[in-house]
Design an enzyme around this catalytic site. Structure first.
Site, PDB file in Angstrom:
ATOM      1  N   LYS A  29      11.602  45.357 109.183  1.00 26.20           N
ATOM      2  CA  LYS A  29      10.736  45.816 110.270  1.00 26.20           C
ATOM      3  C   LYS A  29       9.365  45.157 110.183  1.00 26.20           C
ATOM      4  CE  LYS A  29      11.353  49.946 111.488  1.00 26.20           C
ATOM      5  NZ  LYS A  29      11.452  51.429 111.425  1.00 26.20           N
ATOM      6  N   ARG A  98       6.227  54.201 108.896  1.00 28.47           N
ATOM      7  CA  ARG A  98       7.663  53.954 109.050  1.00 28.47           C
ATOM      8  C   ARG A  98       8.211  53.145 107.873  1.00 28.47           C
ATOM      9  NH1 ARG A  98       9.462  54.263 114.586  1.00 28.47           N
ATOM     10  NH2 ARG A  98       7.745  54.700 116.029  1.00 28.47           N
ATOM     11  N   GLY A 107      18.095  55.049 110.256  1.00 31.03           N
ATOM     12  CA  GLY A 107      18.118  56.489 110.085  1.00 31.03           C
ATOM     13  C   GLY A 107      18.239  56.974 108.656  1.00 31.03           C
ATOM     14  N   MET A 109      16.107  56.355 106.044  1.00 29.05           N
ATOM     15  CA  MET A 109      14.845  56.661 105.364  1.00 29.05           C
ATOM     16  C   MET A 109      13.874  57.283 106.368  1.00 29.05           C
ATOM     17  SD  MET A 109      14.554  53.437 102.753  1.00 29.05           S
ATOM     18  CE  MET A 109      14.810  52.233 104.050  1.00 29.05           C
ATOM     19  N   ARG A 343      14.891  43.320 115.913  1.00 26.13           N
ATOM     20  CA  ARG A 343      15.717  42.867 114.795  1.00 26.13           C
ATOM     21  C   ARG A 343      16.967  42.245 115.381  1.00 26.13           C
ATOM     22  NH1 ARG A 343      16.769  49.038 112.865  1.00 26.13           N
ATOM     23  NH2 ARG A 343      17.987  49.714 114.659  1.00 26.13           N
ATOM     24  N   HIS A 459      50.872  50.889  95.503  1.00 28.49           N
ATOM     25  CA  HIS A 459      52.000  50.069  95.957  1.00 28.49           C
ATOM     26  C   HIS A 459      52.082  50.070  97.480  1.00 28.49           C
ATOM     27  CE1 HIS A 459      56.254  49.449  97.123  1.00 28.49           C
ATOM     28  NE2 HIS A 459      56.225  48.535  96.169  1.00 28.49           N
ATOM     29  N   ARG A 582      57.627  35.996  95.458  1.00 27.30           N
ATOM     30  CA  ARG A 582      57.992  36.922  94.385  1.00 27.30           C
ATOM     31  C   ARG A 582      59.507  37.085  94.364  1.00 27.30           C
ATOM     32  NH1 ARG A 582      54.186  39.286  97.651  1.00 27.30           N
ATOM     33  NH2 ARG A 582      52.108  39.709  96.791  1.00 27.30           N
ATOM     34  N   GLU A 767      47.278  35.151  84.267  1.00 27.35           N
ATOM     35  CA  GLU A 767      47.063  36.571  84.535  1.00 27.35           C
ATOM     36  C   GLU A 767      46.822  37.368  83.260  1.00 27.35           C
ATOM     37  OE1 GLU A 767      50.701  38.178  86.252  1.00 27.35           O
ATOM     38  OE2 GLU A 767      51.812  36.514  85.365  1.00 27.35           O
ATOM     39  N   SER A 786      48.056  29.066  88.821  1.00 29.55           N
ATOM     40  CA  SER A 786      47.790  29.995  89.919  1.00 29.55           C
ATOM     41  C   SER A 786      47.269  31.279  89.294  1.00 29.55           C
ATOM     42  CB  SER A 786      49.050  30.278  90.730  1.00 29.55           C
ATOM     43  OG  SER A 786      48.754  31.165  91.793  1.00 29.55           O
ATOM     44  N   GLY A 788      46.681  34.929  88.884  1.00 38.77           N
ATOM     45  CA  GLY A 788      47.172  36.230  89.328  1.00 38.77           C
ATOM     46  C   GLY A 788      46.091  37.263  89.078  1.00 38.77           C
ATOM     47  N   THR A 789      45.160  37.386  90.006  1.00 39.07           N
ATOM     48  CA  THR A 789      43.962  38.175  89.738  1.00 39.07           C
ATOM     49  C   THR A 789      44.222  39.676  89.735  1.00 39.07           C
ATOM     50  OG1 THR A 789      43.364  37.971  92.077  1.00 39.07           O
ATOM     51  CG2 THR A 789      42.353  36.414  90.523  1.00 39.07           C
ATOM     52  N   ASN A 790      45.366  40.122  90.282  1.00 39.45           N
ATOM     53  CA  ASN A 790      45.673  41.560  90.177  1.00 39.45           C
ATOM     54  C   ASN A 790      45.845  41.950  88.711  1.00 39.45           C
ATOM     55  OD1 ASN A 790      45.738  41.422  92.944  1.00 39.45           O
ATOM     56  ND2 ASN A 790      47.946  41.667  93.130  1.00 39.45           N
ATOM     57  N   ASP A 791      46.764  41.261  88.015  1.00 31.65           N
ATOM     58  CA  ASP A 791      47.000  41.579  86.608  1.00 31.65           C
ATOM     59  C   ASP A 791      45.827  41.152  85.727  1.00 31.65           C
ATOM     60  OD1 ASP A 791      49.314  42.948  86.757  1.00 31.65           O
ATOM     61  OD2 ASP A 791      50.616  41.390  85.952  1.00 31.65           O
ATOM     62  N   CYS A 854      46.640  33.644  93.756  1.00 28.71           N
ATOM     63  CA  CYS A 854      47.641  34.312  94.584  1.00 28.71           C
ATOM     64  C   CYS A 854      47.567  35.833  94.489  1.00 28.71           C
ATOM     65  CB  CYS A 854      49.045  33.838  94.223  1.00 28.71           C
ATOM     66  SG  CYS A 854      49.508  34.156  92.508  1.00 28.71           S
ATOM     67  N   TYR A 874      43.265  25.950  96.463  1.00 24.49           N
ATOM     68  CA  TYR A 874      43.785  26.777  97.552  1.00 24.49           C
ATOM     69  C   TYR A 874      43.707  28.245  97.170  1.00 24.49           C
ATOM     70  CZ  TYR A 874      48.133  27.353  94.881  1.00 24.49           C
ATOM     71  OH  TYR A 874      49.050  27.668  93.913  1.00 24.49           O
TER      72      TYR A 874
END
Length: 902
Positions: A29, A98, A107, A109, A343, A459, A582, A767, A786, A788-791, A854, A874
């Site tokens: 602001k 303000r 809204g 603050m 803004r 899941h 898979r 992983e 590759s 495996g960022t989940n595990d 992946c 990728y």
């Protein structure tokens, strides 16, 4: 954040000293008020107390040294400029106080208006307004009400009750009908309310009012609602807010005064035109509070044409200057227009794309900037159907919006029933306590999935997102009774066959069928809506930006797909290959028995028979996928599930055997099965015999899969289809594991492929944290990684993703330990560092190493930009997230190139 407190540090800036690039110091602001001042627009004079002052106050509990003196200097300059003094009893200067953080927090603050009024200056204000007593006392009651609630925590309803009582006494519902005498009496009532709750009289010293108001704004940074908003919007907690002290201008001086808000374009659709609201004889909070009905901004032309014309000219000027949709607040004081705020305006996802395209056409921005201004999250919103809630539909339950979209159908409680009814042309919603891999056919058949347990990484949620299915998970108000085929919620009993509607965006569940509007953007990606012939501005804008994005991005975008149908859809959505196929999903349904026989086999001939039966089934699966991905790479992950997903539940099997024994039945076969299951049982299957370990322990398992993949590739080549298989070995933690599997695989590949001219790459999934930390060794045996960022996330944090979200993630988010679940967006400091280490050390050992990801993060906008920065080749994600990843990969390039994002 540590702040050095020195007398010489500058904590206060006049509007003329700032500009829009100082948002971090002056807040949004303050920076924009400074910018409008420098543009010569009619902005009431004032000054800004910086975010650094707020940070210092919050760190120490007191104002930083020098702040009071600097405010006094700037206040004196403001008084000189206005020709009035703060609280002067004869001709008072009043100011507004303000908040204004770097990022808009509407809204969240505090604001206090009319600071400087007291029992003496209220008389002077009346004289200043030409003897308008009503205006003066109305302004005074507003100050006491706002100051009491904001600064001294007097319950706001106490003031509201007093105001309502005054209106009832006057037999009106409109505060404009209150007379000066009514408002004078109301001020007395408000003072009593103030004293009753604070133990002191309302402060009469104007400078004390100002100082207390400034501190209240500082403290509102840590108010509960502000903290919650920051977590939701991922705004850093250490920024603090600036405070703007502005000379008051009054929209409540009579019919020739008023206040309003305006947008330079429609923030809902992006359409050009005059959009906004105006309220005559009112102050700004009246518009926000909704105490009276506003009129459309176009009405201002009739009410005050001179101000209307000036406002439209300023709106056009601001939009050209900011090169974007502007959100504007203004006040008219007796025919004089004042600009109180501007803004870059918030907008819907659809408006974001449409406006970006318009601004390109108008020459205000280029396509790089247009690409920067839209987001993958906005594109995702546009890709899901939505409910038309233009009738009275009340939700009966609230869960987690796990996979966006809108779906209605008959309730079913089993996969078999879902498949049966869907096969007969019925739309169904699969309702379960929680889903498991055996539910996949039912999930495919259903329009939507509803579970009473789980969260965004359950899941049900993960699979639904991958398929583009609507899913609401964790609706724990619902009591699901699968055997009885019913659920109960809020006094309602829903039986199989009843219709429900689930909103995967909001997490709401409705009884009955709610009308659905299909997504035109998905029709475009599916190829059924031609951007060249449609008159849909949104589709044309999306096409234009996506075409540019594909030309700008460096990261390729693949898909996670396990069937030919998924592969075909992903290719229509722009996928450039499959990054994760898979194979365990191919072993469900009718094939499960074969896998069970394979795992439990005690003799070689039993195992070989099961493998021989599975080989042609696997080969057919791969032929279907290679055909759909003709010419594009397909990364096939060898079987990787925990064993318990393929074995009968131990407890259930033990009970069945015990009951049969009690009845005197012949249970020799069941007892043998029970003994085998007990032998294979694991306390923690996710860390047990799975992935490469399973392939090394069960002879012939990986060999069968490698043979099926290569035979399918050769068969496709014979049909004129170019197959580019990449075999991925899962859960590798030591290079020796990969070397063992690779040696066997290369023999089979050489035998099958021979002179067919097919290249088969062999790589691994990173992983396990140890794999990331020994990537240099593993790269010597791998042609690609590759991630495996989940595990990898699960093992790096020590979380069981099946359990932790419902157990304690809510508390971690509440406490600010997480800004967002690490399963939703990559943890850059921990898991991200493992990715970076593995990428750098892997490439150092093998410069031509192909790198991809992946896990679920492959389609998350924030994560995609991280993977671009790390240098991956990728990302791979579910089919419906392919367009999102394409857009974010381009935005990463544009941001790296230093696009002007102002």
């Amino acid at each position: 954040m540590a702040v050095q407190e020195t007398v010489g540090h500058k904590y206060v800036y006049d509007f003329a000293e700032g500009n829009r690039d100082l948002k971090e110091l002056l807040g949004g602001k303050g920076a924009n008020l400074a910018e409008m001042t420098n543009l010569g627009l009619p902005v009431p004079p004032g000054f800004t107390v910086t975010t650094e002052a707020c940070q210092a106050y919050l760190a120490t509990g007191r104002e930083p040294d020098g702040l009071a003196d600097q405010m006094a200097v700037h206040l004196t300059a403001l008084e000189r400029q206005m020709g009035r003094r703060l609280g002067d009893p004869d001709d008072p200067l009043l100011v507004s106080v303000r908040s204004g953080a770097k990022f808009s927090m509407p809204g969240m603050m505090e604001t206090v208006l009319n600071v400087g009024l007291n029992d003496r200056s209220v008389v002077g204000l009346s004289a200043q307004a030409g003897g308008n007593d009503r205006f003066a006392w109305d302004s005074y009651r507003r100050l006491i009400q706002m100051f009491g609630k904001t600064v001294c925590e007097v319950p706001g309803e106490e003031f509201e009750h007093a105001l309502d009582e005054a209106k009832r006494a006057r037999d009106t519902t409109d505060d404009l009908d209150l007379t000066a005498d009514d408002l004078r009496a109301l001020v007395d009532t408000y003072k009593k309310v103030f004293r009753a709750h604070t133990g002191r009289d309302f402060p009469q010293e104007p400078r004390e009012q100002l100082d207390l108001a400034v501190r209240a704004v500082f403290e509102s940074w840590n108010a509960e609602r502000a903290v919650l908003y920051r977590r939701q919007e991922r705004i850093p907690a250490d920024l603090g807010t600036a405070v703007n002290v502005v000379a008051m201008v009054f929209g409540n001086l009579g019919p020739d005064s008023g206040t309003g808000v305006a947008f330079t374009r429609d923030p809902a659709s992006g359409a050009q035109g005059v959009y906004g609201d105006y309220l005559a004889n009112a102050q700004g909070e009246d518009v926000v509070a909704g105490i009276r009905n506003t009129v459309p901004l176009q009405e201002l032309e009739r009410i005050d044409k001179a101000s209307y014309d000036e406002l439209l000219d300023i709106m056009a000027r601001l939009e050209r200057h900011y090169r974007d949709l502007c959100d504007i607040e203004f006040t008219i004081e007796r025919g004089k227009l004042w600009m109180l705020q501007t803004r870059v305006g918030k907008r819907t996802a659809a408006a974001a794309f449409v406006i970006a395209g318009q601004l390109v056409d108008e020459g205000l921005i280029d396509l790089d900037e247009a690409t920067h201004r839209v987001t993958g999250a906005q594109l995702a919103q546009l890709m899901f159907p939505r409910f038309q809630l233009d009738h009275d539909f009340a939700p009966v339950a609230q869960g987690v919006g796990a996979s966006p979209g809108a779906a209605s159908g008959k309730v079913v409680f089993t996969t078999a029933r879902a498949v049966e009814l869907a096969g007969a042309g019925e739309k169904v919603v699969l309702v379960r306590r929680e889903t498991n891999p055996d539910d996949l056919p039912g999930m495919i058949a259903a329009q939507g999935i509803l579970t009473s347990r789980g969260g965004k990484t359950s899941h049900a949620a993960v699979v639904a997102r991958g398929m583009g299915k609507t899913c609401v998970s964790g609706a724990d108000e619902i009591d699901v009774n699968v055997p009885a085929r019913r659920f109960t919620v809020g006094g309602h009993t829903v039986v199989e066959g009843d219709v429900v509607s689930v909103d995967g965006t909001t997490g709401r569940v409705y009884l009955g069928e709610v009308p659905v509007t299909p997504s035109e953007v998905v029709q475009y990606f599916e190829g059924t809506l031609d951007p060249a012939t449609t008159d849909d501005a949104l589709v044309r804008a999306v096409h234009r930006i996506m075409t540019h994005a594909d030309g700008r991005r460096r990261l390729a975008v693949r898909t996670n797909a396990d069937t030919g149908a998924d592969a075909a859809r992903a290719r229509r959505f722009g996928a450039e290959g499959i990054g994760l196929c898979r194979t365990e999903h191919m072993f469900l349904g009718d094939r499960r028995e074969l896998v069970e026989r394979l795992i439990l086999a005690r003799a070689d001939d039993e195992r070989e028979a099961a493998l021989a039966a599975l080989l042609p089934l696997q080969r057919a699966d791969f032929v279907d996928i290679f055909r759909e991905m003709d010419g594009l790479p397909v990364t096939v992950r060898l079987i990787d599930p925990p064993l318990h997903e393929f074995l009968p539940p131990l407890e259930q099997l033990a009970v069945n055997v015990a009951v049969a024994q009690e009845r005197g039945e012949d249970v020799a076969q069941e007892e043998a099965l029970l003994a085998a299951v007990r032998r294979m049982h694991e306390e923690n299957p996710m860390l047990g015999l799975r992935g490469v370990r399973l392939g090394l322990v069960i002879p012939g398992l990986f060999a069968m899969q490698v043979r099926a993949i290569t035979e399918a590739a050769v068969e496709c080549a014979g049909r004129g289809v170019t197959a580019r298989p990449e075999i991925m070995v899962p859960l590798v933690g030591a290079v020796q594991e990969l070397e063992t599997v690779r040696a066997e695989a290369e023999k089979i590949i050489a035998e099958v492929v021979r002179d067919a001219g097919i290249e088969v790459l062999i790589g691994t999934m990173i992983e396990v944290p140890r794999a990331a930390l020994t990537a240099g060794q593993i790269a010597e045996a791998a042609q690609f990684f590759s991630f495996g960022t989940n595990d990898l996330t699960q093992m790096a944090w020590g979380f069981s993703r099946d359990d932790v979200e419902g157990a304690f993630f809510w508390r971690y988010l509440e406490l600010g330990i997480f800004g967002i679940s690490p399963f939703e967006s990559i943890d850059r400091d921990g898991v991200g560092r493992l990715v970076r280490i593995a990428a750098e050390e892997g490439r150092a050992a093998r410069p031509d190493l192909k790198l991809g990801v992946c896990g679920e993060h492959g389609g998350d906008p924030e994560s995609v930009r991280f993977f671009h920065a790390v240098g991956l080749d990728y990302v791979s994600c579910s089919p419906f997230r392919v367009p999102v990843a394409r857009l974010e990969a381009a935005r990463a390039v544009v941001e790296t190139d230093g696009s002007d994002s102002r």
